[in-house]
Design a protein around this motif. Structure first.
Motif, short mmCIF file in Angstrom:
data_model
loop_
_atom_site.label_atom_id
_atom_site.label_comp_id
_atom_site.label_asym_id
_atom_site.label_seq_id
_atom_site.Cartn_x
_atom_site.Cartn_y
_atom_site.Cartn_z
N ARG A 23 -1.81 5.07 -5.64
CA ARG A 23 -1.94 5.77 -4.34
C ARG A 23 -0.79 5.33 -3.44
NH1 ARG A 23 -6.93 2.05 -1.96
NH2 ARG A 23 -5.56 0.73 -0.76
N ILE A 25 2.33 4.45 -1.17
CA ILE A 25 3.78 4.37 -1.39
C ILE A 25 4.11 4.25 -2.88
CG2 ILE A 25 5.81 2.90 -0.95
CD1 ILE A 25 4.51 2.29 1.84
N ARG A 45 -4.66 -1.71 -10.90
CA ARG A 45 -5.88 -2.31 -11.42
C ARG A 45 -6.84 -1.24 -11.91
NH1 ARG A 45 -7.20 -5.41 -6.07
NH2 ARG A 45 -6.26 -3.44 -5.47
N LEU A 69 -3.15 -2.95 -14.87
CA LEU A 69 -2.47 -4.21 -14.57
C LEU A 69 -2.97 -4.78 -13.25
CD1 LEU A 69 0.02 -5.76 -15.88
CD2 LEU A 69 1.38 -4.73 -14.08
N ASP A 70 -3.53 -5.99 -13.30
CA ASP A 70 -3.81 -6.71 -12.06
C ASP A 70 -2.66 -7.71 -11.89
OD1 ASP A 70 -4.56 -8.45 -10.08
OD2 ASP A 70 -6.64 -8.65 -10.75
N VAL A 71 -1.82 -7.47 -10.90
CA VAL A 71 -0.60 -8.30 -10.77
C VAL A 71 -0.91 -9.75 -10.43
CG1 VAL A 71 0.98 -6.39 -10.24
CG2 VAL A 71 -0.22 -7.54 -8.36
N ILE A 116 -0.98 -11.93 -3.38
CA ILE A 116 -0.52 -10.62 -3.87
C ILE A 116 0.93 -10.38 -3.45
CG2 ILE A 116 -0.87 -8.11 -3.74
CD1 ILE A 116 -3.85 -8.66 -3.26
N SER A 145 9.20 -4.21 0.72
CA SER A 145 8.99 -5.17 1.80
C SER A 145 8.42 -4.42 2.99
CB SER A 145 10.35 -5.83 2.08
OG SER A 145 10.33 -6.61 3.23
N TYR A 159 1.17 -11.33 7.24
CA TYR A 159 1.94 -10.25 6.63
C TYR A 159 3.44 -10.49 6.83
CZ TYR A 159 2.93 -5.39 5.22
OH TYR A 159 3.40 -4.27 4.58
N ILE A 192 3.63 3.63 7.64
CA ILE A 192 3.55 4.86 6.86
C ILE A 192 2.06 5.20 6.70
CG2 ILE A 192 4.12 5.89 4.60
CD1 ILE A 192 6.68 5.00 6.03
N MET A 196 -3.81 2.19 2.96
CA MET A 196 -3.81 0.85 3.56
C MET A 196 -3.83 0.91 5.09
SD MET A 196 -1.22 -2.37 2.91
CE MET A 196 0.01 -2.12 4.17
P1 NAD Z 1 -2.14 0.95 -0.43
O1 NAD Z 1 -3.22 -0.03 -0.15
O2 NAD Z 1 -2.36 2.38 -0.12
O3 NAD Z 1 -1.63 0.78 -1.91
C1 NAD Z 1 -1.40 -0.52 -2.43
C2 NAD Z 1 -1.47 -0.43 -3.90
O4 NAD Z 1 -1.36 -1.75 -4.43
C3 NAD Z 1 -2.80 0.14 -4.35
O5 NAD Z 1 -2.57 1.04 -5.42
C4 NAD Z 1 -3.53 -1.10 -4.80
O6 NAD Z 1 -4.47 -0.83 -5.81
C5 NAD Z 1 -2.38 -1.92 -5.35
N1 NAD Z 1 -2.76 -3.31 -5.51
C6 NAD Z 1 -3.26 -4.16 -4.59
N2 NAD Z 1 -3.56 -5.31 -5.18
C7 NAD Z 1 -3.24 -5.20 -6.48
C8 NAD Z 1 -3.33 -6.04 -7.61
N3 NAD Z 1 -3.85 -7.27 -7.52
N4 NAD Z 1 -2.87 -5.59 -8.79
C9 NAD Z 1 -2.36 -4.35 -8.91
N5 NAD Z 1 -2.29 -3.49 -7.90
C10 NAD Z 1 -2.72 -3.92 -6.70
O7 NAD Z 1 -0.87 0.42 0.35
P2 NAD Z 1 0.52 1.10 0.75
O8 NAD Z 1 0.47 1.33 2.21
O9 NAD Z 1 0.89 2.20 -0.17
O10 NAD Z 1 1.45 -0.16 0.52
C11 NAD Z 1 2.25 -0.34 -0.62
C12 NAD Z 1 3.29 -1.40 -0.31
O11 NAD Z 1 4.08 -0.98 0.80
C13 NAD Z 1 2.70 -2.76 0.05
O12 NAD Z 1 3.51 -3.78 -0.50
C14 NAD Z 1 2.82 -2.76 1.57
O13 NAD Z 1 2.89 -4.06 2.09
C15 NAD Z 1 4.11 -2.00 1.77
N6 NAD Z 1 4.28 -1.39 3.08
C16 NAD Z 1 3.38 -0.49 3.57
C17 NAD Z 1 3.58 0.07 4.81
C18 NAD Z 1 2.62 1.06 5.39
O14 NAD Z 1 2.68 1.28 6.62
N7 NAD Z 1 1.77 1.70 4.61
C19 NAD Z 1 4.69 -0.28 5.57
C20 NAD Z 1 5.60 -1.19 5.04
C21 NAD Z 1 5.38 -1.74 3.81
#
Ligand code: NAD
Length: 254
Positions: A23, A25, A45, A69-71, A116, A145, A159, A192, A196
């Motif tokens: 899901r 990004i 996961r 994959l659980d990282v 994480i 990042s 964070y 974005i 999350m």
């Molecule tokens: P999200 O929560 O929508 O997606 C995060 C993804 O990471 C999910 O698919 C989740 O299942 C996966 N994940 C979490 N823990 C995990 C694990 N242990 N093993 C495998 N997968 C795991 O978040 P997002 O907003 O899409 O964020 C993605 C990345 O972008 C993150 O690193 C976040 O810090 C970064 N980011 C997000 C934003 C924002 O505003 N959304 C801004 C800057 C950076």
């Protein structure tokens, strides 16, 4: 007259891994790379999520497969990735956030985010980079990042710590991996709209404060990052390593 030719923005024959690709990004990164011609492995996961996403990409004639994959399970993660063919591109995306006032931060939330965003991201990058070095074909590692890896913000001390750490190990990796033609950069987005951030924006006051900081006057969409991901993955960014590509609508310009 010989005109300079724009280097390729396409990724034919490249194998890409995206973590947290079910899901948000990660899913957008997987779609962008597949649309640019890469064969993409979507890891998360919840296998059902990445299987559905990979099937949707294949239905468009693109090359994609799912990987459970659980990282944070480092031993299993290393086994799973070692069992695959080496990758040419990694989007190190899986991450999380637990906003909290600094004075109220708990050890539990600190450990959860750092586990994480730093520990797992670091060792995923190491595992994939080992494969790249062994294969001897170079590669591109893109750490997801944040603008919070460049500035500070209220309720974001854990964070920010995690994303500044990522910026640091990204630069150090870039130096060591350059002789192997493995490039390492970060993508640093502003806020974005994703699953999350959805709960954060239910607070109208918070939403207005975020829009107020983004000079272009809107919260980002995942599509705003897709061009940057293809750029960093492709030969278009061939001389770029140890850098951070900030896509923040002007947040950090001030
Ligand atoms: P999200 O929560 O929508 O997606 C995060 C993804 O990471 C999910 O698919 C989740 O299942 C996966 N994940 C979490 N823990 C995990 C694990 N242990 N093993 C495998 N997968 C795991 O978040 P997002 O907003 O899409 O964020 C993605 C990345 O972008 C993150 O690193 C976040 O810090 C970064 N980011 C997000 C934003 C924002 O505003 N959304 C801004 C800057 C950076």
């Amino acid at each position: 007259m010989d005109l300079p030719k724009t280097p390729s923005f396409t990724l034919p024959g490249k194998r890409a891994l995206v973590t947290g690709a079910g899901r948000g990004i990660g899913l957008a990164a997987a779609a962008a790379l597949a649309q640019a011609g890469a064969e993409v492995t979507l890891a998360a996961r919840t296998l059902a999520d990445v299987e559905a996403a990979a099937a949707a990409l294949r239905a468009q004639g693109l090359a994609a497969q799912a990987l459970s994959l659980d990282v944070t399970d480092l031993t299993r993660m290393q086994e799973e990735l070692d069992a695959t063919e080496p990758f040419d591109v990694l989007v190190n995306n899986a991450g999380t956030n637990r906003p909290s006032a600094f004075l109220d931060v708990t050890v539990e939330n600190f450990d959860l985010v750092m586990n994480i965003n730093v520990r797992a991201a670091y060792f995923v990058a190491q595992t994939v980079a080992r494969g790249m070095v062994k294969a001897g074909k170079g590669g591109s590692i893109i750490h997801i990042s944040s603008q919070m890896g460049h500035v500070g913000s209220a309720r974001r001390s854990i964070y920010c710590a995690s994303k500044w750490a990522m910026e640091g190990f990204s630069k150090a990796m870039a130096i060591e991996l350059a002789p192997h033609k493995v490039r390492v950069n970060t993508l640093a987005p502003t806020f974005i709209q994703t699953p999350m951030t959805k709960p954060f924006f239910e607070d109208e006051k918070f939403r207005a404060s975020v829009v107020g900081m983004i000079k272009l006057g809107r919260i980002g969409e995942v599509e705003d990052l897709m061009g940057a991901i293809v750029f960093l993955a492709s030969d278009a960014s061939a001389l770029m390593t140890g850098s951070s590509l900030v896509v923040d609508g002007g947040w950090t310009a001030e």
